[in-house]
Design a protein around this motif. Structure first.
Motif, PDB file in Angstrom:
ATOM      1  N   ASP A 109       0.822  -1.219   0.000  1.00 35.89           N
ATOM      2  CA  ASP A 109       0.000   0.000   0.000  1.00 35.89           C
ATOM      3  C   ASP A 109       0.851   1.261   0.000  1.00 35.89           C
ATOM      4  OD1 ASP A 109      -2.224  -1.615   0.086  1.00 35.89           O
ATOM      5  OD2 ASP A 109      -2.411  -1.531   2.267  1.00 35.89           O
ATOM      6  N   ILE A 110       2.058   1.171   0.600  1.00 33.18           N
ATOM      7  CA  ILE A 110       2.919   2.356   0.721  1.00 33.18           C
ATOM      8  C   ILE A 110       4.272   2.034   0.104  1.00 33.18           C
ATOM      9  CG2 ILE A 110       3.990   3.986   2.333  1.00 33.18           C
ATOM     10  CD1 ILE A 110       1.837   3.130   4.372  1.00 33.18           C
ATOM     11  N   GLY A 111       4.640   2.729  -0.911  1.00 41.43           N
ATOM     12  CA  GLY A 111       5.894   2.441  -1.611  1.00 41.43           C
ATOM     13  C   GLY A 111       7.135   2.883  -0.869  1.00 41.43           C
ATOM     14  N   ASP A 112       7.063   4.000  -0.144  1.00 38.98           N
ATOM     15  CA  ASP A 112       8.229   4.548   0.533  1.00 38.98           C
ATOM     16  C   ASP A 112       8.588   3.708   1.755  1.00 38.98           C
ATOM     17  OD1 ASP A 112       9.346   6.539   2.796  1.00 38.98           O
ATOM     18  OD2 ASP A 112       9.927   7.304   0.814  1.00 38.98           O
ATOM     19  N   PHE A 113       9.836   3.224   1.838  1.00 38.33           N
ATOM     20  CA  PHE A 113      10.226   2.313   2.914  1.00 38.33           C
ATOM     21  C   PHE A 113      10.142   2.966   4.284  1.00 38.33           C
ATOM     22  CE2 PHE A 113      13.576   0.727   5.766  1.00 38.33           C
ATOM     23  CZ  PHE A 113      13.132  -0.574   5.946  1.00 38.33           C
ATOM     24  N   ASN A 114      10.618   4.192   4.427  1.00 43.01           N
ATOM     25  CA  ASN A 114      10.629   4.846   5.734  1.00 43.01           C
ATOM     26  C   ASN A 114       9.215   5.100   6.251  1.00 43.01           C
ATOM     27  OD1 ASN A 114      13.458   4.978   5.981  1.00 43.01           O
ATOM     28  ND2 ASN A 114      13.536   6.812   4.693  1.00 43.01           N
ATOM     29  N   VAL A 115       8.334   5.514   5.341  1.00 44.58           N
ATOM     30  CA  VAL A 115       6.933   5.725   5.729  1.00 44.58           C
ATOM     31  C   VAL A 115       6.308   4.390   6.123  1.00 44.58           C
ATOM     32  CG1 VAL A 115       4.658   6.490   4.953  1.00 44.58           C
ATOM     33  CG2 VAL A 115       6.705   7.746   4.255  1.00 44.58           C
ATOM     34  N   CYS A 116       6.628   3.366   5.354  1.00 53.45           N
ATOM     35  CA  CYS A 116       6.118   2.022   5.627  1.00 53.45           C
ATOM     36  C   CYS A 116       6.589   1.540   6.996  1.00 53.45           C
ATOM     37  CB  CYS A 116       6.582   1.073   4.525  1.00 53.45           C
ATOM     38  SG  CYS A 116       6.091  -0.639   4.762  1.00 53.45           S
ATOM     39  N   LYS A 117       7.865   1.728   7.292  1.00 50.05           N
ATOM     40  CA  LYS A 117       8.425   1.298   8.570  1.00 50.05           C
ATOM     41  C   LYS A 117       7.745   2.016   9.738  1.00 50.05           C
ATOM     42  CE  LYS A 117      12.884   0.883  10.986  1.00 50.05           C
ATOM     43  NZ  LYS A 117      14.349   1.069  10.879  1.00 50.05           N
ATOM     44  N   SER A 118       7.527   3.306   9.582  1.00 49.38           N
ATOM     45  CA  SER A 118       6.859   4.076  10.635  1.00 49.38           C
ATOM     46  C   SER A 118       5.437   3.581  10.870  1.00 49.38           C
ATOM     47  CB  SER A 118       6.828   5.567  10.263  1.00 49.38           C
ATOM     48  OG  SER A 118       8.135   6.080  10.158  1.00 49.38           O
ATOM     49  N   ARG A 119       4.741   3.256   9.780  1.00 47.91           N
ATOM     50  CA  ARG A 119       3.370   2.763   9.892  1.00 47.91           C
ATOM     51  C   ARG A 119       3.330   1.404  10.594  1.00 47.91           C
ATOM     52  NH1 ARG A 119      -0.844   3.991   6.496  1.00 47.91           N
ATOM     53  NH2 ARG A 119       0.203   6.017   6.353  1.00 47.91           N
ATOM     54  N   ILE A 120       4.287   0.565  10.291  1.00 50.29           N
ATOM     55  CA  ILE A 120       4.353  -0.757  10.922  1.00 50.29           C
ATOM     56  C   ILE A 120       4.615  -0.622  12.420  1.00 50.29           C
ATOM     57  CG2 ILE A 120       5.672  -2.904  11.046  1.00 50.29           C
ATOM     58  CD1 ILE A 120       6.197  -2.523   8.005  1.00 50.29           C
ATOM     59  N   ILE A 121       5.545   0.262  12.792  1.00 50.11           N
ATOM     60  CA  ILE A 121       5.855   0.488  14.210  1.00 50.11           C
ATOM     61  C   ILE A 121       4.627   1.029  14.937  1.00 50.11           C
ATOM     62  CG2 ILE A 121       7.210   1.916  15.794  1.00 50.11           C
ATOM     63  CD1 ILE A 121       9.515   1.733  13.737  1.00 50.11           C
ATOM     64  N   GLU A 122       3.939   1.941  14.301  1.00 44.78           N
ATOM     65  CA  GLU A 122       2.729   2.521  14.896  1.00 44.78           C
ATOM     66  C   GLU A 122       1.679   1.435  15.142  1.00 44.78           C
ATOM     67  OE1 GLU A 122      -0.806   5.647  13.567  1.00 44.78           O
ATOM     68  OE2 GLU A 122       1.147   5.717  12.560  1.00 44.78           O
ATOM     69  N   ARG A 123       1.522   0.566  14.160  1.00 46.59           N
ATOM     70  CA  ARG A 123       0.545  -0.516  14.291  1.00 46.59           C
ATOM     71  C   ARG A 123       0.962  -1.493  15.401  1.00 46.59           C
ATOM     72  NH1 ARG A 123      -3.058  -3.147  10.725  1.00 46.59           N
ATOM     73  NH2 ARG A 123      -4.194  -4.681  11.961  1.00 46.59           N
ATOM     74  N   GLY A 124       2.256  -1.795  15.469  1.00 43.91           N
ATOM     75  CA  GLY A 124       2.739  -2.708  16.492  1.00 43.91           C
ATOM     76  C   GLY A 124       2.548  -2.152  17.888  1.00 43.91           C
ATOM     77  N   GLU A 125       2.823  -0.853  18.082  1.00 47.53           N
ATOM     78  CA  GLU A 125       2.686  -0.231  19.397  1.00 47.53           C
ATOM     79  C   GLU A 125       1.230  -0.156  19.835  1.00 47.53           C
ATOM     80  OE1 GLU A 125       6.646   2.644  19.471  1.00 47.53           O
ATOM     81  OE2 GLU A 125       4.743   3.460  18.734  1.00 47.53           O
TER      82      GLU A 125
END
Length: 327
Positions: A109-125
């Motif tokens: 859904d999100i091509g940019d790796f850094n944005v993707c990583k931030s979204r994953i961390i947010e979801r995990g927290e």
């Protein structure tokens, strides 16, 4: 034949050494969470918490590297021994697989790796909060199934079941709880004490007496270690025999379980279980072999309904929900 540079297949870039060695840190973080967890939170929360910490500190620069790191960490977590308590490996594995699938879908859904990583961390927290919310949703869905004067048979210890019954009691519904003793670890006594403290009239029952009192029961309620693709459940030993007696007496059996316990397993018999749940070697006491199987599989045709945060489900609906979760 020599290939030109343009034709050569790209080399797979391995994760940095720090990430390849991070499995032990994940296990350490997970064990620390287990020691500090005093809120009755699910093991899945601890696993996602450890994986989220790993992503935060990872030097991975692509989704492919991150997926390799997570796969290694998951394998390490699946080797954790739950000393002094029953295995939670089904729940842990299901949570890790769902989280890994979320990483892949987020990248799509999100091509940019850094944005993707931030979204994953947010979801995990946010997973711990979502897990607690799931239990409250299940309790709300379960309320219409209770009425004044009911006798409810509970087998095993389950935080989600305790929350369901405590919520019903706070809503003013007057009922009696009958808890099986739950040998060999006698966790039914723990269930009985928690319900008694919540103001619910409670009785503790010998395991062999389930058939004897089944005529007094209005419904059977249990949790689940894992909800399988077929809609059957893997749970504490004795769940299967309780379900057989409930069906014979035409009493409904409801299973309360969070959706992160849905697992891609398809047992074919009560003993067809993952390695972590299989019967250990007998304990020899005074020359007599004592068998202590920890879990069994209850087939879907013995289950009336599943009370989940996704709604009230029939066992046959579980496979469709798994498709939605993973694909």
């Amino acid at each position: 034949i020599q290939l030109t540079a343009a034709c050569r297949p790209p080399l797979l870039k391995m994760p940095p050494k720090q990430d390849r060695d991070s499995g032990s840190q994940v296990v350490q973080d997970f064990k620390e969470w287990l020691e500090k967890n005093d809120k009755g939170q699910a093991i899945a929360v601890g696993a996602i918490n450890a994986l989220t910490k790993l992503i935060k500190t990872s030097d991975a620069s692509t989704i492919m590297e991150l997926e390799i790191v997570l796969k290694n960490a998951q394998e390490q977590l699946q080797r954790v021994s739950f000393d002094g308590q029953r295995s939670k490996m089904i729940q842990l594995t299901a949570a890790c697989e769902l989280f890994a699938r979320h990483v892949t879908r987020t990248n799509m859904d999100i091509g940019d790796f850094n944005v993707c990583k931030s979204r994953i961390i947010e979801r995990g927290e946010g997973f711990a909060q979502q897990a607690d919310y799931a239990r409250d949703v299940i309790a709300k869905h379960a309320l219409p199934f209770f009425r004044d004067g009911m006798s409810i048979l509970i087998h095993g210890y389950s935080n989600v079941v305790l929350n369901v019954l405590s919520t019903a009691a706070r809503a003013g519904i007057r009922f009696k709880a009958i808890c099986t003793e739950g040998r060999p670890d006698c966790d039914g006594r723990k269930t009985a004490e928690a319900l008694q403290a919540a103001g619910v009239p409670t009785e503790l029952l010998l395991d062999p007496a389930v058939a004897y009192i089944m005529r007094e029961v209005d419904l059977v309620l249990t949790g689940a270690q894992g909800v399988c693709e077929s809609g059957g459940i893997i749970n504490k030993i004795g769940t299967y025999q309780v379900s057989v007696l409930a069906k014979e007496a035409q009493k409904p059996l409801y299973v309360a379980a969070e959706s992160y316990k849905f697992c891609r397993l398809y047992p074919l018999s009560p003993t067809d279980l993952p390695d972590a749940e299989k019967e250990p070697a007998p304990v020899v006491t005074d020359g007599i072999k004592v068998r202590l199987p920890p879990s069994d599989f209850t087939p879907p045709h013995h289950i009336s309904l599943l009370l989940t945060d996704l709604g009230i489900l029939t066992p046959s609906a579980v496979s469709d929900e798994l498709i939605k979760l993973y694909y």
